[in-house]
Design an enzyme around this catalytic site. Structure first.
Site, mmCIF file in Angstrom:
data_model
loop_
_atom_site.group_PDB
_atom_site.id
_atom_site.type_symbol
_atom_site.label_atom_id
_atom_site.label_comp_id
_atom_site.label_asym_id
_atom_site.label_seq_id
_atom_site.Cartn_x
_atom_site.Cartn_y
_atom_site.Cartn_z
ATOM 1 N N HIS A 98 59.917 87.878 -25.518
ATOM 2 C CA HIS A 98 59.198 87.993 -26.789
ATOM 3 C C HIS A 98 57.839 87.312 -26.636
ATOM 4 C CE1 HIS A 98 58.094 87.828 -30.894
ATOM 5 N NE2 HIS A 98 58.463 86.585 -31.108
ATOM 6 N N CYS A 104 62.213 88.360 -35.048
ATOM 7 C CA CYS A 104 61.637 88.640 -33.722
ATOM 8 C C CYS A 104 62.705 88.996 -32.690
ATOM 9 C CB CYS A 104 60.819 87.448 -33.243
ATOM 10 S SG CYS A 104 59.480 87.048 -34.372
ATOM 11 N N ASN A 118 51.906 88.074 -31.624
ATOM 12 C CA ASN A 118 53.345 88.153 -31.891
ATOM 13 C C ASN A 118 53.607 89.306 -32.859
ATOM 14 O OD1 ASN A 118 55.934 87.803 -32.862
ATOM 15 N ND2 ASN A 118 55.760 85.594 -33.144
HETATM 16 O O1 UT7 Z 1 58.404 84.579 -33.179
HETATM 17 C C1 UT7 Z 1 58.710 83.309 -33.607
HETATM 18 C C2 UT7 Z 1 57.576 82.784 -34.403
HETATM 19 N N1 UT7 Z 1 57.023 81.533 -34.103
HETATM 20 C C3 UT7 Z 1 56.469 81.069 -32.977
HETATM 21 O O2 UT7 Z 1 56.585 81.562 -31.911
HETATM 22 C C4 UT7 Z 1 55.629 79.853 -33.096
HETATM 23 C C5 UT7 Z 1 55.992 78.742 -32.191
HETATM 24 N N2 UT7 Z 1 55.013 77.690 -32.300
HETATM 25 C C6 UT7 Z 1 53.779 77.763 -31.717
HETATM 26 O O3 UT7 Z 1 53.452 78.748 -31.067
HETATM 27 C C7 UT7 Z 1 52.864 76.573 -31.840
HETATM 28 O O4 UT7 Z 1 53.550 75.526 -32.477
HETATM 29 C C8 UT7 Z 1 51.547 76.882 -32.622
HETATM 30 C C9 UT7 Z 1 50.674 77.786 -31.777
HETATM 31 C C10 UT7 Z 1 51.863 77.514 -33.954
HETATM 32 C C11 UT7 Z 1 50.785 75.587 -32.863
HETATM 33 O O5 UT7 Z 1 50.498 74.932 -31.637
HETATM 34 P P1 UT7 Z 1 50.803 73.382 -31.468
HETATM 35 O O6 UT7 Z 1 50.347 73.035 -30.125
HETATM 36 O O7 UT7 Z 1 52.260 73.179 -31.798
HETATM 37 O O8 UT7 Z 1 49.841 72.742 -32.534
HETATM 38 P P2 UT7 Z 1 50.223 71.834 -33.794
HETATM 39 O O9 UT7 Z 1 50.886 72.656 -34.851
HETATM 40 O O10 UT7 Z 1 50.922 70.613 -33.316
HETATM 41 O O11 UT7 Z 1 48.788 71.454 -34.294
HETATM 42 C C12 UT7 Z 1 47.879 70.661 -33.502
HETATM 43 C C13 UT7 Z 1 46.564 70.573 -34.231
HETATM 44 C C14 UT7 Z 1 46.697 70.176 -35.692
HETATM 45 O O12 UT7 Z 1 45.617 69.355 -36.014
HETATM 46 P P3 UT7 Z 1 45.787 67.757 -36.071
HETATM 47 O O13 UT7 Z 1 46.824 67.503 -37.129
HETATM 48 O O14 UT7 Z 1 46.245 67.348 -34.712
HETATM 49 O O15 UT7 Z 1 44.425 67.278 -36.442
HETATM 50 C C15 UT7 Z 1 46.537 71.478 -36.434
HETATM 51 O O16 UT7 Z 1 46.029 71.311 -37.738
HETATM 52 O O17 UT7 Z 1 45.929 71.855 -34.220
HETATM 53 C C16 UT7 Z 1 45.555 72.200 -35.564
HETATM 54 N N3 UT7 Z 1 45.608 73.641 -35.699
HETATM 55 C C17 UT7 Z 1 44.560 74.434 -35.412
HETATM 56 N N4 UT7 Z 1 43.317 74.159 -34.988
HETATM 57 C C18 UT7 Z 1 42.483 75.179 -34.770
HETATM 58 C C19 UT7 Z 1 46.649 74.419 -36.087
HETATM 59 N N5 UT7 Z 1 46.286 75.710 -36.068
HETATM 60 C C20 UT7 Z 1 44.996 75.749 -35.660
HETATM 61 C C21 UT7 Z 1 44.076 76.768 -35.426
HETATM 62 N N6 UT7 Z 1 42.842 76.447 -34.986
HETATM 63 N N7 UT7 Z 1 44.394 78.075 -35.608
#
Ligand code: UT7
Length: 328
Positions: free
Chosen positions: A255, A114, A285
């Site tokens: 980004h 990225c 992204n």
């Molecule tokens: O270009 C570089 C590439 N990477 C990035 O920029 C990614 C950086 N990270 C992020 O943007 C965030 O970490 C995410 C958007 C990927 C995830 O958001 P988060 O607030 O960090 O959520 P999390 O991974 O801590 O997950 C929270 C909850 C989990 O459920 P439990 O364990 O709390 O029950 C996940 O299973 O949200 C759940 N979850 C979803 N729920 C509905 C994860 N993905 C989804 C989804 N829909 N798509």
């Protein structure tokens, strides 16, 4: 008199096909509300079977050349920031060179995920400032949806496809051009985002009992924590190196990974919303394409004009990150 690398033209391309949050609700256990709240993404563009990183890059390149009024035969180097190339080799840049008829250009790809456009722009700038070339075509192109597991809700909602390109020319006696670039990397974070299958460690076609992943893997929250600090740090370092302040930034084009990451970087710099460019709601992204697409749309919307100071910043798999300060 010092030579500057000045942007003379910009272009972009995104596939026609739109993948909305509603479409994803039908594929995985997710909701428009969750995706909007946690990422800010509403929809993204997706390559058709006949599109790939090179076709996106070629279309963006043609758009940028037209804008710069430069004939492809004049180009001296083509650099493409891309990690989703059509093939392991040849490079996307060579496919672009052939397609646009840039007979006199060297061509190579830069693998910085990225941050691919930020790294590529820096390489082109160094070649121009050293006098090695007098122009360059720099492209960021990625087709991430080709490598997304559409059963994995933690990644499939994030990524989209696209390409953006700029034509740089050498100029003297101007304060326009690339002012400063910061490039950083931390390979200890390699495990946080990867695509393992298809490289020389795990070539396709072999039987891997461990079941190596053919799709993008990401430890989202680790990357999130890293990104929030890294984005701000890279910007502050670039400003310090250039002897400038955040208040000198007319437009911030980060980004477009996640709205919360973008907002926290803008907040750290103390930038008001009108100086922060966002389009992740439409595209998600798009990896190396995200920043040049942002720059291109900012120009189209009249938010980025010659003489303005623009700061870009990005981060991604590697881990790599960096920032460019440019007087447009
Ligand atoms: O270009 C570089 C590439 N990477 C990035 O920029 C990614 C950086 N990270 C992020 O943007 C965030 O970490 C995410 C958007 C990927 C995830 O958001 P988060 O607030 O960090 O959520 P999390 O991974 O801590 O997950 C929270 C909850 C989990 O459920 P439990 O364990 O709390 O029950 C996940 O299973 O949200 C759940 N979850 C979803 N729920 C509905 C994860 N993905 C989804 C989804 N829909 N798509």
């Amino acid at each position: 008199m010092s030579i500057r690398a000045v942007v003379h033209g910009i272009g972009m391309f995104v596939p026609e096909k739109v993948l909305t949050n509603a479409d994803l609700e039908k594929l995985v256990d997710t909701s428009d509300e969750w995706i909007m709240q946690r990422t800010g993404i509403k929809e993204r563009r997706m390559c058709s079977d006949s599109e790939s990183a090179s076709t996106l890059a070629i279309a963006a390149a043609k758009d940028a050349l037209k804008d710069a009024r430069v004939d492809a035969s004049e180009l001296q180097v083509i650099i493409v920031g891309c990690v989703t190339g059509d093939y392991l080799f040849p490079s996307v840049s060579c496919l672009v060179q052939e397609a646009i008829g840039a007979k006199n250009a060297a061509a190579f790809d830069v693998g910085a995920a990225c941050a691919g456009f930020i790294y590529s722009l820096n390489v082109a700038t160094a070649m121009i400032e050293s006098g090695q070339v007098t122009n360059a075509l720099v492209i960021g192109s990625d087709a991430l949806t080709k490598f997304v597991d559409f059963t994995d809700r933690s990644t499939c909602v994030l990524f989209g496809d696209g390409a953006g390109a700029v034509v740089l020319k050498a100029e003297t006696g101007t304060d326009r051009g690339v002012i400063d670039t910061v490039l950083l990397a931390d390979g200890s974070g390699a495990k946080h985002i990867d695509l393992q299958l298809g490289g020389s460690k795990y070539p396709v076609g072999r039987d891997y009992s461990e079941g190596k992943r053919p799709y993008i893997f990401m430890a989202g929250s680790e990357v999130y924590r890293f990104a929030v600090t890294a984005m701000g740090d890279a910007c502050c370092r670039a400003l310090a190196e250039a002897g400038m302040e955040a208040s000198d930034i007319d437009l911030f084009v980060p980004h477009q990974a996640n709205l919360r990451i973008v907002d926290s970087a803008a907040e750290r710099l103390g930038l008001p919303p009108e100086r922060v460019f966002k389009n992740l709601e439409k595209y998600g992204n798009t990896s190396g394409a995200s920043i040049p697409i942002g720059l291109c749309e900012a120009v189209q919307q009249g938010r980025l004009r010659p003489g303005m100071v623009v700061m870009t910043v990005g981060f991604g798999a590697g881990l790599v990150w960096g920032a460019n300060l440019i007087r447009w």
